[in-house]
Design a protein around this motif. Structure first.
Motif, mmCIF file in Angstrom:
data_model
loop_
_atom_site.group_PDB
_atom_site.id
_atom_site.type_symbol
_atom_site.label_atom_id
_atom_site.label_comp_id
_atom_site.label_asym_id
_atom_site.label_seq_id
_atom_site.Cartn_x
_atom_site.Cartn_y
_atom_site.Cartn_z
ATOM 1 N N GLN A 4 -47.711 -9.669 -16.190
ATOM 2 C CA GLN A 4 -48.273 -8.331 -16.293
ATOM 3 C C GLN A 4 -49.742 -8.411 -16.663
ATOM 4 N N THR A 5 -50.496 -7.480 -16.087
ATOM 5 C CA THR A 5 -51.901 -7.296 -16.433
ATOM 6 C C THR A 5 -52.043 -5.844 -16.858
ATOM 7 N N ALA A 6 -53.249 -5.415 -17.091
ATOM 8 C CA ALA A 6 -53.471 -4.032 -17.510
ATOM 9 C C ALA A 6 -52.916 -3.036 -16.483
ATOM 10 N N ARG A 7 -53.098 -3.349 -15.188
ATOM 11 C CA ARG A 7 -52.693 -2.389 -14.160
ATOM 12 C C ARG A 7 -51.617 -2.888 -13.210
ATOM 13 N N LEU A 8 -51.289 -4.172 -13.270
ATOM 14 C CA LEU A 8 -50.388 -4.774 -12.283
ATOM 15 C C LEU A 8 -49.155 -5.397 -12.921
ATOM 16 N N GLU A 9 -48.080 -5.367 -12.150
ATOM 17 C CA GLU A 9 -46.935 -6.221 -12.424
ATOM 18 C C GLU A 9 -46.846 -7.167 -11.237
ATOM 19 N N ILE A 10 -46.818 -8.448 -11.528
ATOM 20 C CA ILE A 10 -46.764 -9.488 -10.500
ATOM 21 C C ILE A 10 -45.377 -10.110 -10.623
ATOM 22 N N ARG A 11 -44.596 -10.006 -9.561
ATOM 23 C CA ARG A 11 -43.193 -10.401 -9.644
ATOM 24 C C ARG A 11 -42.756 -11.121 -8.387
ATOM 25 N N ASP A 12 -41.584 -11.735 -8.460
ATOM 26 C CA ASP A 12 -40.999 -12.353 -7.280
ATOM 27 C C ASP A 12 -40.714 -11.296 -6.218
ATOM 28 N N PHE A 13 -40.833 -11.689 -4.961
ATOM 29 C CA PHE A 13 -40.446 -10.807 -3.866
ATOM 30 C C PHE A 13 -38.935 -10.659 -3.826
#
Length: 180
Positions: A4-13
């Motif tokens: 997680q970042t301030a504006r993003l969630e980065i996750r598995d496809f």
């Protein structure tokens, strides 16, 4: 896998991401500087299958990840980190054109550096871009990467030979930047 970042969630496809991925992966402007695309629906479906397959490998060396907006959950692109040699990795990112020039690529790339150095224990992380992709070069500079050089006609794709600029950052440089 989630970052997680301030504006993003980065996750598995996941399988249900195919339509959202195809929205940007089939766009000729988005893929102009990529070594893939514009994708057919089948190529996008095949990518999703490969990305999900990477999640099951042990040890996991390849991470193809979805970029989603934390506020809405909308998928706006993809990014990845691939361990290419012991303690070295390569990052990349691709953003839907509707979300260009909003800092999402830099935010995602910085999260990949953090994951690579702090979680994967990498010594060096690098990235490349085509010389005409000034936006990607700006992202690499913004996240603290150093320009290493111009690789001339080192890869063949889309019917011709292509150059790349290569950038990298070492763990000690990353750590020094985190202390500021």
């Amino acid at each position: 896998m989630k970052l997680q970042t301030a504006r993003l969630e980065i996750r598995d496809f996941v399988p249900n991401d195919a339509a959202d991925v195809h929205r940007y992966a089939s766009d000729p402007q988005v893929t102009a500087y990529m070594i893939w695309g514009p994708n057919t629906e089948q190529e996008t479906a095949d990518f999703i299958v490969r990305a999900i397959g990477m999640q099951r490998r042990q040890p996991r060396l390849d991470y193809e990840l979805a970029l989603t907006l934390r506020e809405s959950g909308r998928l706006i692109g993809g990014c990845g980190i691939h361990v290419s040699e012991p303690e070295q990795g390569e990052i990349g990112y691709c953003i839907d054109r509707a979300h260009w020039r909003q800092g999402y690529a830099s935010e995602a790339a910085a999260a990949l550096l953090r994951f690579g150095f702090e979680e994967l224990g990498l010594h060096r992380i690098y990235a490349t871009c085509r010389p005409g992709n000034i936006g990607s070069a700006a992202v690499m500079k913004k996240i603290g990467m150093t320009y290493e050089g111009h690789m001339r006609e080192h890869m063949r794709h889309k019917g011709g030979w292509h150059d790349s600029y290569q950038y990298s950052i070492l763990r000690r440089e990353y750590m020094k930047g985190q202390m500021k």
